[in-house]
Design an enzyme around this catalytic site. Structure first.
Site, PDB file in Angstrom:
ATOM      1  N   ASP A   1      -6.081   4.185  -8.179  1.00 23.00           N
ATOM      2  CA  ASP A   1      -6.627   4.069  -6.831  1.00 23.00           C
ATOM      3  C   ASP A   1      -8.146   4.196  -6.930  1.00 23.00           C
ATOM      4  O   ASP A   1      -8.659   5.117  -7.559  1.00 23.00           O
ATOM      5  CB  ASP A   1      -6.058   5.189  -5.950  1.00 23.00           C
ATOM      6  CG  ASP A   1      -6.598   5.116  -4.535  1.00 23.00           C
ATOM      7  OD1 ASP A   1      -6.395   4.065  -3.891  1.00 23.00           O
ATOM      8  OD2 ASP A   1      -7.230   6.086  -4.079  1.00 23.00           O
TER       9      ASP A   1
ATOM     10  N   GLU B   1      -5.174  -2.012  -7.109  1.00 20.65           N
ATOM     11  CA  GLU B   1      -5.075  -2.659  -5.804  1.00 20.65           C
ATOM     12  C   GLU B   1      -5.953  -3.914  -5.776  1.00 20.65           C
ATOM     13  O   GLU B   1      -6.992  -3.967  -6.427  1.00 20.65           O
ATOM     14  CB  GLU B   1      -5.510  -1.694  -4.709  1.00 20.65           C
ATOM     15  CG  GLU B   1      -6.884  -1.111  -4.953  1.00 20.65           C
ATOM     16  CD  GLU B   1      -7.199   0.055  -4.031  1.00 20.65           C
ATOM     17  OE1 GLU B   1      -7.115  -0.140  -2.823  1.00 20.65           O
ATOM     18  OE2 GLU B   1      -7.551   1.136  -4.528  1.00 20.65           O
TER      19      GLU B   1
ATOM     20  N   ASP C   1      -5.262  10.754  -3.139  1.00 22.71           N
ATOM     21  CA  ASP C   1      -5.540   9.598  -3.993  1.00 22.71           C
ATOM     22  C   ASP C   1      -4.459   9.399  -5.049  1.00 22.71           C
ATOM     23  O   ASP C   1      -4.130   8.267  -5.411  1.00 22.71           O
ATOM     24  CB  ASP C   1      -6.907   9.748  -4.667  1.00 22.71           C
ATOM     25  CG  ASP C   1      -8.044   9.740  -3.653  1.00 22.71           C
ATOM     26  OD1 ASP C   1      -7.826   9.192  -2.551  1.00 22.71           O
ATOM     27  OD2 ASP C   1      -9.121  10.283  -3.951  1.00 22.71           O
TER      28      ASP C   1
END
Ligand SMILES: [Zn+2]
Length: 380
Positions: A185, A269, A349
């Site tokens: 992340d 991501e 996170d």
């Protein structure tokens, strides 16, 4: 796979003069070719491609302009190809429904690169120096050796310094399997948070330099336009930009290197480019740029080391519970994920990173990329 090796060049004053002269020649060609494309489009509504410009426009301009006559012929063709690429990218953006402007005329400050298609044609390494046609043998700082076969090379000017970049075709060098995969992340607080609970923060020196950059930016905007103080502030700002960019690049390489050594696969991501461009805060845009660059570097290093790398959609990764899959709403200020449904308590996170890793195994992107090494087979 293609890797780029970049080295600092130390041309003499005379050589630097020749390089600037050639840059100007290439820029003239670029702008003339762009003007021809625009004119033709306005008059006839039709486009003109690379091959016609290379066979008709280039020889004609080369006869008229002494700067062009001074440049290597195939490198001039590369500049025409570059314009062609710019147009193709522009059309592709329009086709995909994005807002896009056509390629623009280049000012001297915005034109800083000359490319050579093949080593040996106007450029080669001679006695540890870089020979360029009509420039001479330039001193190079070979801080590491080139591995692989050189495909193309380009000369770049940046803040008055010169560099040569070799694009090299080389084989991947797989690293031994570790038996661990990781979800990553990207965030403002911790630059990288992993699914196994590790956090890597941006170093203090980098944040310090970023603050200095903001200061230099403000100073420039206070100076009167056209004044010599503004010009000086501009030079200073460019230097600060370079400093931050170098530090950021170095940091990204180091983090990516550590990760690639420690894990067999990476789930990250997908960055939303549009949302990134729209934000107005400089400090935010700096981290956005870092994220994009970091992912590029990580992808390259992963590929080179025989690791898998997969991007998954990022929507809802921080709100969903990685334990039970329920949505747990929380604002940005809430740093801990506390699930009322299954009782999972985790760093916010880390929870997001776990969701990202899960999506790489089960999401549509995992199914779409079935030709990749599947993460499941890596785990065995
Ligand atoms: Zn839960």
């Amino acid at each position: 796979m293609i890797k780029v090796f970049k080295y600092r060049l130390y041309p003499t004053k005379k050589q630097a003069g020749f390089l600037v002269f050639q840059l100007e020649g290439h820029r003239y060609l670029y702008n003339q070719a762009l003007a021809q494309r625009k004119e033709l489009y306005q008059q006839t509504g039709k486009g003109i491609g690379y091959s016609l410009q290379a066979t008709a426009l280039l020889p004609k301009l080369r006869k008229e302009n002494e700067q062009l006559a001074f440049c290597n012929y195939s490198s001039l063709q590369q500049t025409l190809r570059r314009l062609d690429k710019a147009f193709k990218a522009f059309f592709a953006r329009i086709k995909s429904g994005e807002k896009a402007g056509p390629p623009r005329f280049k000012s001297a400050e915005r034109f800083n690169t000359i490319s050579y298609a093949t080593p040996g044609d106007g450029c080669q390494i001679k006695e540890n120096r870089l020979y360029l046609q009509n420039v001479g043998c330039i001193k190079v700082k070979w801080h590491r050796s080139i591995k692989g076969k050189v495909k193309t090379l380009s000369i770049t000017r940046r803040n008055g310094k010169w560099y040569v970049s070799f694009a090299v075709e080389c084989d991947p060098e797989p690293l031994p399997k570790i038996g661990k995969e990781v979800g990553i992340d990207l965030g403002l607080k911790a630059f990288v948070a992993t699914s196994d609970g590790q956090q890597i923060e941006a170093p203090k020196y980098l944040r310090k330099s970023e603050k200095k950059l903001v200061k230099a930016q403000k100073r420039l905007s206070r100076r009167q336009k056209g004044s010599s103080r503004r010009r000086k502030a501009g030079v200073l700002l460019a230097k600060k930009h370079e400093e931050v960019a170098n530090q950021r690049l170095d940091f990204c390489h180091k983090v990516a290197y550590c990760l690639v050594k420690a894990y067999d696969g990476f789930a990250v991501e997908t960055l939303k480019v549009k949302a990134m461009v729209q934000n107005k805060y400089l400090s935010k845009s700096i981290s956005d740029a870092s994220w994009g660059m970091f992912l590029l570097i990580l992808k390259g290093k992963a590929e080179s080391a025989g690791r898998w790398y997969r991007e998954v959609p990022s929507n809802g990764t921080s709100q969903r519970c990685s334990g039970c899959g329920e949505i747990v709403k929380k604002s940005l200020a809430v740093r801990t994920h506390n699930c009322p449904h299954c009782g999972l308590v985790l760093d916010r996170d880390q929870n997001a990173a776990l969701n990202i890793l899960k999506r790489a195994w089960t999401g549509p992107s995992a199914l779409a990329s079935k030709f990749e090494v599947s993460p499941r087979s890596c785990r065995l």
